[in-house]
Design a protein around this motif. Structure first.
Motif, PDB file in Angstrom:
ATOM      1  N   GLY A  27       0.794  -1.224   0.000  1.00  0.00           N
ATOM      2  CA  GLY A  27       0.000   0.000   0.000  1.00  0.00           C
ATOM      3  C   GLY A  27       0.821   1.265   0.000  1.00  0.00           C
ATOM      4  O   GLY A  27       0.286   2.348  -0.269  1.00  0.00           O
ATOM      5  N   ASP A  28       2.127   1.170   0.284  1.00  0.00           N
ATOM      6  CA  ASP A  28       2.999   2.343   0.278  1.00  0.00           C
ATOM      7  C   ASP A  28       3.394   2.709  -1.155  1.00  0.00           C
ATOM      8  O   ASP A  28       3.544   1.838  -2.006  1.00  0.00           O
ATOM      9  N   PHE A  29       3.571   4.021  -1.372  1.00  0.00           N
ATOM     10  CA  PHE A  29       4.095   4.483  -2.659  1.00  0.00           C
ATOM     11  C   PHE A  29       5.609   4.595  -2.525  1.00  0.00           C
ATOM     12  O   PHE A  29       6.107   5.365  -1.707  1.00  0.00           O
ATOM     13  N   VAL A  30       6.332   3.807  -3.314  1.00  0.00           N
ATOM     14  CA  VAL A  30       7.769   3.620  -3.114  1.00  0.00           C
ATOM     15  C   VAL A  30       8.500   3.796  -4.436  1.00  0.00           C
ATOM     16  O   VAL A  30       7.967   3.486  -5.513  1.00  0.00           O
ATOM     17  N   GLU A  31       9.718   4.305  -4.338  1.00  0.00           N
ATOM     18  CA  GLU A  31      10.634   4.327  -5.481  1.00  0.00           C
ATOM     19  C   GLU A  31      11.826   3.451  -5.145  1.00  0.00           C
ATOM     20  O   GLU A  31      12.548   3.718  -4.176  1.00  0.00           O
ATOM     21  N   GLY A  83       5.994   3.226  -7.699  1.00  0.00           N
ATOM     22  CA  GLY A  83       4.643   2.694  -7.728  1.00  0.00           C
ATOM     23  C   GLY A  83       4.172   2.290  -6.349  1.00  0.00           C
ATOM     24  O   GLY A  83       4.914   2.384  -5.361  1.00  0.00           O
ATOM     25  N   VAL A  84       2.935   1.847  -6.293  1.00  0.00           N
ATOM     26  CA  VAL A  84       2.339   1.381  -5.040  1.00  0.00           C
ATOM     27  C   VAL A  84       2.680  -0.095  -4.855  1.00  0.00           C
ATOM     28  O   VAL A  84       2.509  -0.903  -5.773  1.00  0.00           O
ATOM     29  N   VAL A  85       3.168  -0.446  -3.682  1.00  0.00           N
ATOM     30  CA  VAL A  85       3.532  -1.830  -3.388  1.00  0.00           C
ATOM     31  C   VAL A  85       2.259  -2.646  -3.215  1.00  0.00           C
ATOM     32  O   VAL A  85       1.418  -2.332  -2.378  1.00  0.00           O
ATOM     33  N   ALA A 119      17.282  -6.828  -6.298  1.00  0.00           N
ATOM     34  CA  ALA A 119      17.447  -5.516  -6.925  1.00  0.00           C
ATOM     35  C   ALA A 119      16.896  -4.407  -6.051  1.00  0.00           C
ATOM     36  O   ALA A 119      17.430  -3.295  -6.020  1.00  0.00           O
ATOM     37  N   ILE A 120      15.833  -4.693  -5.314  1.00  0.00           N
ATOM     38  CA  ILE A 120      15.239  -3.680  -4.441  1.00  0.00           C
ATOM     39  C   ILE A 120      16.136  -3.394  -3.256  1.00  0.00           C
ATOM     40  O   ILE A 120      16.449  -2.237  -2.942  1.00  0.00           O
ATOM     41  N   TYR A 121      16.590  -4.454  -2.582  1.00  0.00           N
ATOM     42  CA  TYR A 121      17.329  -4.254  -1.333  1.00  0.00           C
ATOM     43  C   TYR A 121      18.740  -3.722  -1.570  1.00  0.00           C
ATOM     44  O   TYR A 121      19.336  -3.119  -0.675  1.00  0.00           O
ATOM     45  N   SER A 122      19.292  -3.931  -2.773  1.00  0.00           N
ATOM     46  CA  SER A 122      20.639  -3.445  -3.055  1.00  0.00           C
ATOM     47  C   SER A 122      20.633  -2.012  -3.576  1.00  0.00           C
ATOM     48  O   SER A 122      21.694  -1.453  -3.835  1.00  0.00           O
ATOM     49  N   ASP A 123      19.466  -1.409  -3.730  1.00  0.00           N
ATOM     50  CA  ASP A 123      19.351  -0.050  -4.253  1.00  0.00           C
ATOM     51  C   ASP A 123      18.776   0.859  -3.171  1.00  0.00           C
ATOM     52  O   ASP A 123      18.327   0.400  -2.116  1.00  0.00           O
ATOM     53  N   VAL A 124      18.782   2.163  -3.467  1.00  0.00           N
ATOM     54  CA  VAL A 124      18.191   3.140  -2.551  1.00  0.00           C
ATOM     55  C   VAL A 124      16.672   2.996  -2.583  1.00  0.00           C
ATOM     56  O   VAL A 124      16.059   2.923  -3.656  1.00  0.00           O
ATOM     57  N   ILE A 125      16.060   2.950  -1.412  1.00  0.00           N
ATOM     58  CA  ILE A 125      14.610   2.817  -1.303  1.00  0.00           C
ATOM     59  C   ILE A 125      14.055   4.134  -0.772  1.00  0.00           C
ATOM     60  O   ILE A 125      14.429   4.592   0.310  1.00  0.00           O
ATOM     61  N   THR A 126      13.154   4.757  -1.541  1.00  0.00           N
ATOM     62  CA  THR A 126      12.490   5.987  -1.120  1.00  0.00           C
ATOM     63  C   THR A 126      11.024   5.678  -0.877  1.00  0.00           C
ATOM     64  O   THR A 126      10.291   5.333  -1.811  1.00  0.00           O
ATOM     65  N   ASN A 127      10.600   5.785   0.367  1.00  0.00           N
ATOM     66  CA  ASN A 127       9.215   5.495   0.739  1.00  0.00           C
ATOM     67  C   ASN A 127       8.482   6.817   0.944  1.00  0.00           C
ATOM     68  O   ASN A 127       8.677   7.498   1.948  1.00  0.00           O
ATOM     69  N   TYR A 128       7.642   7.167  -0.030  1.00  0.00           N
ATOM     70  CA  TYR A 128       6.910   8.429   0.046  1.00  0.00           C
ATOM     71  C   TYR A 128       5.721   8.359   1.004  1.00  0.00           C
ATOM     72  O   TYR A 128       5.141   9.393   1.335  1.00  0.00           O
TER      73      TYR A 128
END
Length: 289
Positions: free
Chosen positions: A117-121, A127-129, A153-162
């Motif tokens: 439900g979070d909007f994440v980059e 997009g919305v998870v 790929a997600i965990y090795s990159d920067v995660i922006t949780n809007y």
């Protein structure tokens, strides 16, 4: 004949003991799984991760019980254990990427940088998870596409949780002409912000001069809104401020190019046009030729 009977008797006893080890061991394994499930559920761990961990533990316990039963039957379990270890190593080497995604999935579920439900980059996708599974996660983009991304790929990159915070700040940069009244421009922008009920009073909005640019005075307009209202409020404020500035005679500069045509004579004496292009901001600073 007696030797045959003794051998058969010993074999029967070993079979009975092996069956007892198998059935009792399986019940003990189920009891251990039940206790572990209760403990993990109390720790508020994600249900999907709990089921996955318990399935692995159940398989390991059952394998131990089977090896113990075979050992009671007289089967050489040393070679069997070595074979299982070699098979596990081969499978692990062939599934390196999958194991990486699995480890990343466990980390995502345990540490929860985002939830459904979070909007994440993340991993170059916004997009919305929708779902977070052990090996991959599914995002729904703003244009309603479903994108499946490996957890590695997600965990090795920067995660922006809007969506991680309840409120967000809108950062608008509006440029006005040097000929306009800065105080009036700020008052008009402040009136627009106060007229929008989605803008929060606390934290208070900020309006100030951010930069004296080459052709404009740049104002930073920074109101706070609820995260769910961010995009719609940002678009509405841009439109309302533009309309309000137009109504109050405040101009928003935009890049321009002036063409200056000069008559230049060649050796024959004929005059030919010579065009010089200059940007509007250059003209404002250096004056007209």
């Amino acid at each position: 004949m007696d030797n045959v009977l003794n051998t058969a008797g010993d074999w029967a006893i070993n079979v009975l003991f092996a069956l007892a080890i198998f059935f009792i061991g399986r019940q003990v394994a189920k009891l251990i799984i039940k206790v572990c499930r209760r403990v993990l559920s109390r720790s508020r761990m994600d249900e999907m991760l709990v089921n996955f961990v318990l399935s692995i533990l159940s398989g390991v316990l059952l394998l131990i019980v089977i090896v113990a039963a075979l050992d009671r039957l007289g089967v050489d379990t040393t070679s069997l254990v070595a074979l299982i270890g070699a098979a596990g190593l081969a499978i692990g080497l062939s599934l390196q990427d999958s194991l990486k995604n699995f480890a990343a999935g466990v980390m995502l579920i345990v540490f929860r940088p985002f939830k459904a439900g979070d909007f994440v980059e993340a991993a170059g996708t916004s997009g919305v998870v929708e779902t977070i599974s052990i090996f991959s996660s599914t995002f729904r983009t703003p244009d309603n596409r479903s994108i499946i991304i490996p957890n590695g790929a997600i965990y090795s990159d920067v995660i922006t949780n809007y969506s991680a915070r309840d409120t967000r700040r809108i950062d608008l940069v509006i440029g006005i002409s040097y000929d306009d009244d800065i105080r009036k421009a700020k008052e008009v922008a402040e009136a627009v912000i106060k007229g929008d009920e989605r803008v929060l009073e606390d934290p208070a909005p900020f309006i100030g001069v951010a930069d004296l640019g080459a052709s404009s005075v740049d104002l930073h307009i920074r109101p706070w809104v609820k995260s769910s209202d961010y995009f719609a409020t940002m678009c509405d404020l841009k439109e309302k401020i533009k309309v309000a500035y137009d109504d109050n005679g405040i101009s928003i500069p935009y890049p321009q190019t002036d063409l200056h045509v000069h008559q230049v004579s060649d050796k024959t004496g004929d005059a030919k046009p010579f065009v010089v292009a200059r940007k509007a901001e250059d003209r404002e600073e250096g004056g007209d030729d």
